[in-house]
Design a protein around this motif. Structure first.
Motif, mmCIF file in Angstrom:
data_model
loop_
_atom_site.group_PDB
_atom_site.id
_atom_site.type_symbol
_atom_site.label_atom_id
_atom_site.label_comp_id
_atom_site.label_asym_id
_atom_site.label_seq_id
_atom_site.Cartn_x
_atom_site.Cartn_y
_atom_site.Cartn_z
ATOM 1 N N HIS A 53 -16.635 -43.976 49.710
ATOM 2 C CA HIS A 53 -15.752 -44.867 48.957
ATOM 3 C C HIS A 53 -14.373 -45.003 49.600
ATOM 4 O O HIS A 53 -13.802 -46.097 49.613
ATOM 5 C CB HIS A 53 -15.619 -44.393 47.511
ATOM 6 N N LEU A 54 -13.833 -43.918 50.104
ATOM 7 C CA LEU A 54 -12.507 -43.991 50.728
ATOM 8 C C LEU A 54 -12.535 -44.828 52.003
ATOM 9 O O LEU A 54 -11.659 -45.675 52.214
ATOM 10 C CB LEU A 54 -11.970 -42.587 51.001
ATOM 11 N N LEU A 55 -13.533 -44.623 52.848
ATOM 12 C CA LEU A 55 -13.626 -45.404 54.091
ATOM 13 C C LEU A 55 -13.909 -46.879 53.812
ATOM 14 O O LEU A 55 -13.262 -47.765 54.384
ATOM 15 C CB LEU A 55 -14.701 -44.827 55.008
ATOM 16 N N SER A 56 -14.875 -47.140 52.951
ATOM 17 C CA SER A 56 -15.208 -48.527 52.621
ATOM 18 C C SER A 56 -14.033 -49.229 51.946
ATOM 19 O O SER A 56 -13.699 -50.371 52.286
ATOM 20 C CB SER A 56 -16.434 -48.585 51.707
ATOM 21 N N GLY A 57 -13.421 -48.544 50.985
ATOM 22 C CA GLY A 57 -12.265 -49.125 50.298
ATOM 23 C C GLY A 57 -11.113 -49.401 51.245
ATOM 24 O O GLY A 57 -10.434 -50.428 51.139
ATOM 25 N N ALA A 58 -10.893 -48.502 52.215
ATOM 26 C CA ALA A 58 -9.819 -48.713 53.194
ATOM 27 C C ALA A 58 -10.107 -49.935 54.065
ATOM 28 O O ALA A 58 -9.200 -50.731 54.349
ATOM 29 C CB ALA A 58 -9.657 -47.465 54.065
ATOM 30 N N CYS A 59 -11.356 -50.091 54.476
ATOM 31 C CA CYS A 59 -11.704 -51.255 55.308
ATOM 32 C C CYS A 59 -11.535 -52.561 54.534
ATOM 33 O O CYS A 59 -10.983 -53.534 55.054
ATOM 34 C CB CYS A 59 -13.135 -51.130 55.834
ATOM 35 N N PHE A 60 -11.994 -52.580 53.285
ATOM 36 C CA PHE A 60 -11.829 -53.779 52.464
ATOM 37 C C PHE A 60 -10.353 -54.017 52.143
ATOM 38 O O PHE A 60 -9.892 -55.161 52.116
ATOM 39 C CB PHE A 60 -12.647 -53.667 51.175
ATOM 40 N N GLY A 61 -9.609 -52.947 51.888
ATOM 41 C CA GLY A 61 -8.172 -53.086 51.645
ATOM 42 C C GLY A 61 -7.454 -53.664 52.849
ATOM 43 O O GLY A 61 -6.552 -54.496 52.705
ATOM 44 N N HIS A 62 -7.868 -53.247 54.028
ATOM 45 C CA HIS A 62 -7.290 -53.784 55.261
ATOM 46 C C HIS A 62 -7.525 -55.288 55.358
ATOM 47 O O HIS A 62 -6.623 -56.046 55.752
ATOM 48 C CB HIS A 62 -7.885 -53.064 56.479
ATOM 49 N N VAL A 63 -8.727 -55.723 54.991
ATOM 50 C CA VAL A 63 -9.043 -57.156 54.994
ATOM 51 C C VAL A 63 -8.060 -57.906 54.097
ATOM 52 O O VAL A 63 -7.544 -58.967 54.465
ATOM 53 C CB VAL A 63 -10.507 -57.392 54.544
ATOM 54 N N LEU A 64 -7.782 -57.342 52.928
ATOM 55 C CA LEU A 64 -6.859 -58.001 51.994
ATOM 56 C C LEU A 64 -5.433 -58.029 52.527
ATOM 57 O O LEU A 64 -4.706 -59.006 52.324
ATOM 58 C CB LEU A 64 -6.896 -57.296 50.638
ATOM 59 N N VAL A 65 -5.023 -56.980 53.216
ATOM 60 C CA VAL A 65 -3.651 -56.910 53.733
ATOM 61 C C VAL A 65 -3.440 -57.867 54.901
ATOM 62 O O VAL A 65 -2.458 -58.598 54.945
ATOM 63 C CB VAL A 65 -3.299 -55.454 54.146
ATOM 64 N N VAL A 66 -4.375 -57.875 55.848
ATOM 65 C CA VAL A 66 -4.194 -58.708 57.054
ATOM 66 C C VAL A 66 -4.751 -60.115 56.875
ATOM 67 O O VAL A 66 -4.506 -60.987 57.701
ATOM 68 C CB VAL A 66 -4.806 -58.052 58.313
ATOM 69 N N HIS A 67 -5.496 -60.319 55.802
ATOM 70 C CA HIS A 67 -6.060 -61.632 55.450
ATOM 71 C C HIS A 67 -6.951 -62.204 56.564
ATOM 72 O O HIS A 67 -6.836 -63.359 56.941
ATOM 73 C CB HIS A 67 -4.942 -62.615 55.074
#
Length: 192
Positions: A53-67
């Protein structure tokens, strides 16, 4: 449509893909908190799930930050369909009706759900993740300059590493899913 070409796969965005990424991050956060309080999970399972969950959430969060990278996130996120059947399985094991677990009250539903879990896991995890990696590395090999220009270390290294980790984890999880289905179907060998 984010799958049209190399440029849209790497830099494209859509409202639906952004909404999905937001929901995924929220689910990772809430499920992580729930897991910490769920007493029936063994420590090894807890560590694997937290890491997942932490790794997957971080990758998806990165997508949201860098768009960018919404295609890759959405494609990987298709694996979450398996959780529908997994949630039903756990619900049928945990909830009771007149003292009996729902899996005993509704054995046919339990077997059908287990079969759908097995099939969805095979297609949406064990087949999907290698397809994701293949498409990803084809883009990297075919468009090296363009890919490097629209990605950072998370896009270029962490994302495929997490997908590789999820493939290994899904392969590991497929063993108890298969054993459970065989048991539910009455096809497991009895231990002496």
């Amino acid at each position: 449509d984010l799958r049209q070409d190399h440029a849209t796969r790497w830099a494209g965005a859509s409202p639906a893909a952004e909404w999905f990424a937001r929901c995924f991050v929220a689910r990772c956060l809430t499920h992580t908190v729930v897991m910490l309080f769920y007493r029936k999970m063994k420590i090894g399972e807890l560590v694997l799930m937290l890491l997942h969950h932490l790794l997957s959430g971080a990758c998806f969060g990165h997508v949201l930050v860098v768009h960018r990278g919404y295609f890759w996130a959405s494609l990987a996120g298709c694996c979450e369909v398996t959780n529908v059947f997994l949630s039903i399985l756990f619900t049928m094991r945990e909830l009771t009706y007149r003292g009996s677990p729902l899996q005993e009250v509704f054995p046919t539903v339990y077997v059908i759900n287990g079969t759908l879990l097995f099939l969805s896991f095979a297609v949406l995890r064990l087949a999907l993740f290698p397809v994701w990696l293949r498409l990803y590395f084809i883009d990297l090999a075919t468009y090296p300059a363009e890919t490097a220009a629209c990605g950072d270390w998370v896009d270029l290294y962490l994302n495929p590493g997490v997908i590789g980790f999820l493939l290994l984890l899904s392969t590991y999880w497929m063993v108890p899913i298969t054993k459970g289905l065989m048991k539910a179907l009455g096809l497991s060998q009895k231990q002496k």
